[in-house]
Design an enzyme around this catalytic site. Structure first.
Site, PDB file in Angstrom:
ATOM      1  N   CYS A   1      -5.812  10.972   5.111  1.00  0.00           N
ATOM      2  CA  CYS A   1      -5.626  10.190   6.345  1.00  0.00           C
ATOM      3  C   CYS A   1      -6.848  10.289   7.260  1.00  0.00           C
ATOM      4  O   CYS A   1      -7.908   9.794   6.910  1.00  0.00           O
ATOM      5  CB  CYS A   1      -4.333  10.606   7.046  1.00  0.00           C
ATOM      6  SG  CYS A   1      -3.793   9.382   8.275  1.00  0.00           S
TER       7      CYS A   1
ATOM      8  N   HIS B   1      -0.172   9.044   3.289  1.00  0.00           N
ATOM      9  CA  HIS B   1       0.422  10.378   3.328  1.00  0.00           C
ATOM     10  C   HIS B   1       1.414  10.535   2.180  1.00  0.00           C
ATOM     11  O   HIS B   1       2.628  10.620   2.394  1.00  0.00           O
ATOM     12  CB  HIS B   1       1.133  10.614   4.653  1.00  0.00           C
ATOM     13  CG  HIS B   1       0.232  10.906   5.801  1.00  0.00           C
ATOM     14  ND1 HIS B   1      -0.406  12.118   5.968  1.00  0.00           N
ATOM     15  CD2 HIS B   1      -0.161  10.131   6.843  1.00  0.00           C
ATOM     16  CE1 HIS B   1      -1.138  12.089   7.061  1.00  0.00           C
ATOM     17  NE2 HIS B   1      -1.010  10.903   7.614  1.00  0.00           N
TER      18      HIS B   1
ATOM     19  N   GLU C   1       2.086  13.063   0.689  1.00  0.00           N
ATOM     20  CA  GLU C   1       2.754  14.368   0.800  1.00  0.00           C
ATOM     21  C   GLU C   1       3.974  14.355   1.718  1.00  0.00           C
ATOM     22  O   GLU C   1       4.734  15.334   1.761  1.00  0.00           O
ATOM     23  CB  GLU C   1       1.758  15.418   1.313  1.00  0.00           C
ATOM     24  CG  GLU C   1       1.490  15.413   2.807  1.00  0.00           C
ATOM     25  CD  GLU C   1       0.509  14.340   3.272  1.00  0.00           C
ATOM     26  OE1 GLU C   1       0.197  14.288   4.478  1.00  0.00           O
ATOM     27  OE2 GLU C   1       0.052  13.541   2.427  1.00  0.00           O
TER      28      GLU C   1
END
Length: 314
Positions: free
Chosen positions: A142, A235, A237
């Site tokens: 990011c 993102h 994750e």
């Protein structure tokens, strides 16, 4: 093999409840296996949540991994207990003589600032340059992806009219790149950002390779040095409820925030969340560990500094 993390790290108990096996360092010492050595530079304010998110993905691999947590010395976290930082984190100066098989540098909530206005920019630039010499492959996530592309290749970031917020469909530009091996033709990933990098800037930079993009959210995966640097604007994750927590938090503060798109079932928060990115997130990190870390890292760590670009057999 499980992920080897510091003993008593809070993420261990959280992930046990998800039936994810994480080995603490005391048990790992009894196994005669050379683990991959990773570093996580955590720039996010709520560090325990971020630790848990990445450990969840790194644990889904047959490779044993040893993880060091790194923090910025020039910035004091207000949202993580000092005892936690003192117990589990190292400063850059503590590890700068070391070599790592892989590294992850997280996003940070500073994207509306010019890079040079970020209080720890000079320290971060030093870490970027160090990683280029001391790490086999580094993931920039990011804001860190934007910062890394700017630092190494002069790629600017641009403000968005409104926050890019939700789950977006992506396509792959080159299906033969090992990072996306096994991916479907279309896959989903979360985004939560106020700025963007643009495709035309990537394409006019010969050192960079565009791997995936979205018609809605733009550039997603970019690679340099054939995988020694990987930039991810989204993102992968994120836990299922992360965007919901951001949305509810900003609403409670009275901020102008639109509902995350393509996220709630029927675009109705009361109907729950539709998780569509989890499988590809696990595959992304598994591919990174396998093809860009495990299969390419030199036997002697000090040889990382003399490595060129990662090479794959045709």
């Amino acid at each position: 093999m499980p992920l080897n993390v510091p003993h008593n790290l809070p993420a261990i108990e959280i992930l046990k409840q998800e039936n994810i096996f994480v080995m603490d360092e005391q048990r790992a010492m009894r196994q005669d296996i050379r683990p991959l050595k990773l570093a996580l530079l955590n720039l996010m304010p709520v560090k325990i949540t971020t630790e848990t998110d990445f450990i969840r993905l790194l644990s889904n691999s047959p490779l044993q991994v040893e993880l060091d947590f790194i923090k910025i010395k020039e910035h004091q976290s207000k949202n993580t207990p000092r005892l936690h930082l003192a117990t589990f984190y190292k400063n850059f100066e503590d590890i700068q003589a070391d070599y790592y098989d892989g590294m992850i540098i997280t996003g940070a909530p500073v994207e509306l600032l010019d890079f040079e206005e970020v209080s720890y920019w000079n320290e971060l630039r030093c870490i970027f340059d160090w990683a280029a010499r001391h790490v086999t492959s580094t993931l920039y996530i990011c804001w860190a992806a934007q910062a890394g592309l700017y630092h190494f290749y002069g790629i600017p970031k641009y403000p968005l009219e409104k926050k890019m917020f939700g789950i977006f469909k992506h396509t792959i530009q080159d299906i033969y790149v090992p990072l996306v091996r096994g991916f479907d033709d279309e896959f989903y990933a979360p985004h939560s950002r106020h700025t963007e990098i643009r495709k035309e800037d990537i394409l006019r930079t010969p050192e960079l390779k565009l791997i995936s993009e979205s018609q809605e959210s733009g550039v997603h995966l970019v690679m340099a040095r054939n995988g020694r640097e990987i930039f991810i604007t989204g993102h992968a994750e994120y836990a299922p409820d992360t965007l919901d927590k951001e949305y509810q938090r900003d609403r409670a503060k009275g901020l102008s925030i639109e509902m995350p798109v393509h996220y709630y079932r029927g675009n109705d928060p009361s109907k729950g969340i539709s998780v569509r990115w989890r499988a590809h997130a696990h595959l992304l990190f598994k591919n990174w560990l396998n093809y860009y870390v495990y299969q390419t890292t030199p036997f002697i760590p000090e040889e990382i500094e003399s490595m060129g670009d990662i090479k794959f057999e045709a």
